[in-house]
Design an enzyme around this catalytic site. Structure first.
Site, PDB file in Angstrom:
ATOM      1  N   ILE A 155       6.170  -5.927   3.847  1.00 17.82           N
ATOM      2  CA  ILE A 155       5.799  -7.286   4.248  1.00 17.82           C
ATOM      3  C   ILE A 155       4.391  -7.277   4.822  1.00 17.82           C
ATOM      4  CG2 ILE A 155       6.434  -9.260   5.694  1.00 17.82           C
ATOM      5  CD1 ILE A 155       9.256  -7.850   5.926  1.00 17.82           C
ATOM      6  N   CYS A 156       3.544  -8.129   4.302  1.00 20.12           N
ATOM      7  CA  CYS A 156       2.179  -8.280   4.814  1.00 20.12           C
ATOM      8  C   CYS A 156       2.214  -9.388   5.871  1.00 20.12           C
ATOM      9  CB  CYS A 156       1.230  -8.627   3.666  1.00 20.12           C
ATOM     10  SG  CYS A 156      -0.482  -8.829   4.192  1.00 20.12           S
ATOM     11  N   LEU A 157       2.389  -8.982   7.118  1.00 21.17           N
ATOM     12  CA  LEU A 157       2.491  -9.923   8.237  1.00 21.17           C
ATOM     13  C   LEU A 157       1.814  -9.277   9.443  1.00 21.17           C
ATOM     14  CD1 LEU A 157       3.751 -12.652   9.189  1.00 21.17           C
ATOM     15  CD2 LEU A 157       5.793 -11.346   9.811  1.00 21.17           C
TER      16      LEU A 157
END
Length: 190
Positions: A129-131
């Site tokens: 997840i790109c967060l």
């Protein structure tokens, strides 16, 4: 230093043993001056507290797999349901949270697992997840609950189901641990 006063019988009564005062040992302190607790129990207590909070008052659409937590406190499986009125309505997803003994000062490793990885511009097909709050914007003030809410919000605000443009290359070349990825956060609109 210990000084002894001898009596003729060569027995030393306790009242005659004189010791010089020792300098008190100062416990290590944090930058803000509070004492640091340097043992593994601090992170375990924090996890227990968050677990109880998540069980008693879970965010909407979030449930915890208590069986997984009972087996290993440092790995939690959390189920997230797609919110009504969103692209993911009725879909079920599972997150894996991995904690180390530096938690909450170090962020957990969070990935989607299972057969249903959401198709989303910030979620790679391997579950990464790109967060930003999972890496550089992590703060000890954040919690498992706040991460779940952020991920649910990210899914809810999606306008189009698609993978990130570099999905194929990333999945082939990435580290197994998404925290080792140097993410480039450039799109807050999804």
């Amino acid at each position: 230093m210990l000084k002894l006063f001898k009596k003729p019988k060569d027995k030393i009564p306790k009242s005659e043993i004189i010791t010089e005062p020792k300098e008190p040992k100062t416990p290590p302190v944090s930058k803000c001056g509070k004492p640091l607790q340097l043992d593994n129990s601090r992170w375990e207590r924090r996890l227990h507290k968050e677990l109880m909070s998540l069980i008693k008052e879970p965010p909407p659409g979030v449930t915890i797999d208590t069986e997984s937590v009972q087996q290993n406190l440092s790995e939690w499986k959390i189920n997230i349901k797609g919110f009504e009125g969103t692209l993911y309505e009725g879909e079920d997803f599972q997150l894996l949270f991995k904690f180390n003994n530096k938690y909450p000062f170090d962020s957990p490793e969070v990935t989607f697992i299972g057969t249903n990885i959401p198709v989303h511009p910030h979620v790679y097909s391997n579950g990464h997840i790109c967060l930003s709050i999972l890496t550089e914007d992590w703060s000890p003030a954040l919690s498992v609950q706040s991460v779940c809410l952020s991920i649910a919000s990210m899914l809810s605000s999606c306008r189009e189901k698609k993978r990130p443009p570099d999905n194929t290359l990333y999945v082939k070349t990435c580290n197994k641990n998404p925290k080792k990825t140097k993410w480039w956060y450039h799109d807050d609109s999804v």
